[in-house]
Scaffold this motif. Structure first.
Motif, mmCIF file in Angstrom:
data_model
loop_
_atom_site.group_PDB
_atom_site.id
_atom_site.type_symbol
_atom_site.label_atom_id
_atom_site.label_comp_id
_atom_site.label_asym_id
_atom_site.label_seq_id
_atom_site.Cartn_x
_atom_site.Cartn_y
_atom_site.Cartn_z
ATOM 1 N N LEU A 202 12.152 84.310 44.112
ATOM 2 C CA LEU A 202 12.034 84.121 45.559
ATOM 3 C C LEU A 202 11.998 85.451 46.299
ATOM 4 C CD1 LEU A 202 14.447 81.100 46.150
ATOM 5 C CD2 LEU A 202 11.958 81.116 46.424
ATOM 6 N N GLY A 203 12.774 86.424 45.793
ATOM 7 C CA GLY A 203 12.779 87.755 46.411
ATOM 8 C C GLY A 203 11.410 88.393 46.355
ATOM 9 N N VAL A 204 10.770 88.304 45.183
ATOM 10 C CA VAL A 204 9.417 88.844 45.024
ATOM 11 C C VAL A 204 8.439 88.106 45.931
ATOM 12 C CG1 VAL A 204 7.513 89.143 43.410
ATOM 13 C CG2 VAL A 204 9.842 89.651 42.670
ATOM 14 N N ALA A 205 8.662 86.791 46.095
ATOM 15 C CA ALA A 205 7.769 85.998 46.945
ATOM 16 C C ALA A 205 7.772 86.501 48.375
ATOM 17 C CB ALA A 205 8.206 84.529 46.902
ATOM 18 N N PHE A 206 8.941 86.779 48.910
ATOM 19 C CA PHE A 206 9.020 87.218 50.306
ATOM 20 C C PHE A 206 8.680 88.698 50.461
ATOM 21 C CE2 PHE A 206 11.822 83.431 50.364
ATOM 22 C CZ PHE A 206 11.130 82.708 51.320
ATOM 23 N N ASP A 207 8.683 89.442 49.370
ATOM 24 C CA ASP A 207 8.292 90.853 49.433
ATOM 25 C C ASP A 207 6.860 91.000 49.932
ATOM 26 O OD1 ASP A 207 10.740 91.614 48.506
ATOM 27 O OD2 ASP A 207 10.096 91.997 46.455
ATOM 28 N N THR A 208 5.986 90.123 49.467
ATOM 29 C CA THR A 208 4.566 90.243 49.829
ATOM 30 C C THR A 208 4.363 90.084 51.336
ATOM 31 O OG1 THR A 208 4.259 87.875 49.385
ATOM 32 C CG2 THR A 208 3.794 89.400 47.587
ATOM 33 N N THR A 209 5.075 89.127 51.942
ATOM 34 C CA THR A 209 4.963 88.927 53.392
ATOM 35 C C THR A 209 5.550 90.102 54.151
ATOM 36 O OG1 THR A 209 5.027 86.528 53.187
ATOM 37 C CG2 THR A 209 5.637 87.453 55.314
ATOM 38 N N LEU A 210 6.677 90.629 53.685
ATOM 39 C CA LEU A 210 7.307 91.765 54.352
ATOM 40 C C LEU A 210 6.375 92.974 54.367
ATOM 41 C CD1 LEU A 210 9.733 93.119 55.665
ATOM 42 C CD2 LEU A 210 10.609 93.625 53.370
ATOM 43 N N VAL A 211 5.804 93.296 53.216
ATOM 44 C CA VAL A 211 4.883 94.436 53.130
ATOM 45 C C VAL A 211 3.664 94.207 54.020
ATOM 46 C CG1 VAL A 211 3.315 95.692 51.596
ATOM 47 C CG2 VAL A 211 5.622 95.149 50.826
ATOM 48 N N ALA A 212 3.129 92.982 53.981
ATOM 49 C CA ALA A 212 1.935 92.666 54.767
ATOM 50 C C ALA A 212 2.202 92.794 56.267
ATOM 51 C CB ALA A 212 1.453 91.259 54.430
#
Length: 251
Positions: A202-212
């Motif tokens: 889940l952490g990796v999942a939300f990483d993509t949105t944060l970076v974007a």
């Protein structure tokens, strides 16, 4: 179909984003930092684990650097066109008045200039203004031509920025796609009851949105700066022609 210039910009973005993600993955997989440490977590956030979600960050970086290349190219184009103000195509002396023959000579001078160098908004405004005055001897119609040509050039500038606007939309969308894929993977692991693995997924999942979202904020500021520079260029060019050509015509 993409033009050669755009393909070059995309190629540059592919190289930069690939090198960046490659370095992040190299550092992460090297084992220099503990897998459960803050540095490793930061590397994963930035796309340091390509297989487990880092490919989304790579696509996001690709769109981001492509946008940056487009913005730089358009700003360079504006800078190049602004340099032609120094070509002395119009008299800048406040006391200089222009007769009908002077206007014709200026129009021919600009035509010769375009053949030798290139067409710009400035040369188009001067050339068409001189041609309109020669045929109508009406200053108000000359001003109308200036407004029309400036508006057409502004519309063309907005068209050239269409790729940037699309990428501004695409970057956060890529982040959300990464989040959806990550949540889907976490749900598939729900039966394993391995909470640590589910939490990390889940952490990796939300990483993509944060970076974007962070990259979108940066890119939005750069895009608005480009729009500001474009508007200022059109206003300055229009004012330059009006002050040094239209206002000096002696009827």
């Amino acid at each position: 179909m993409l033009e050669k210039k755009e393909l070059q910009l995309i190629g540059q973005a592919v190289v930069v984003s690939s090198v960046m993600v490659g370095l992040l993955n190299g550092v992460y997989l090297s084992g220099i930092f503990p897998q459960d440490g803050m540095v490793s977590r930061l590397l994963i956030l930035l796309g340091g684990n390509f297989i487990k979600g880092g490919y989304i960050q790579w696509l996001t970086y690709l769109a981001f650097f492509w946008s940056i290349s487009e913005i730089k190219a358009l700003k360079a184009q504006i800078k190049a066109e602004k340099s032609y103000f120094k070509a002395n195509l119009l008299p800048t002396d406040e006391k200089h008045l222009l007769m009908s023959d002077d206007v014709v000579q200026i129009g021919q001078k600009v035509k010769d200039f375009e053949k030798k160098y290139t067409k710009t908004l400035l040369t188009q405004l001067i050339k068409n203004s001189c041609a309109k005055f020669r045929s109508t001897k009406n200053v108000s119609e000359v001003l109308e031509v200036i407004n029309i040509i400036t508006d057409l050039h502004r519309d063309n500038s907005e068209t050239e920025q269409s790729n940037i606007r699309y990428l501004l939309w695409a970057i956060p969308s890529l982040g959300f796609i990464g989040t959806v894929l990550g949540i889907s993977s976490a749900l598939m692991l729900a039966n394993s009851k391995d909470m640590q693995l589910i939490t990390s997924t889940l952490g990796v999942a939300f990483d993509t949105t944060l970076v974007a979202l962070i990259l979108s904020i940066i890119l939005m500021w750069l895009f608005h700066d480009l729009q500001k520079a474009t508007d200022q260029f059109h206003m300055k060019t229009k004012e330059y022609v009006i002050e040094n050509l239209v206002n000096k015509i002696e009827m």
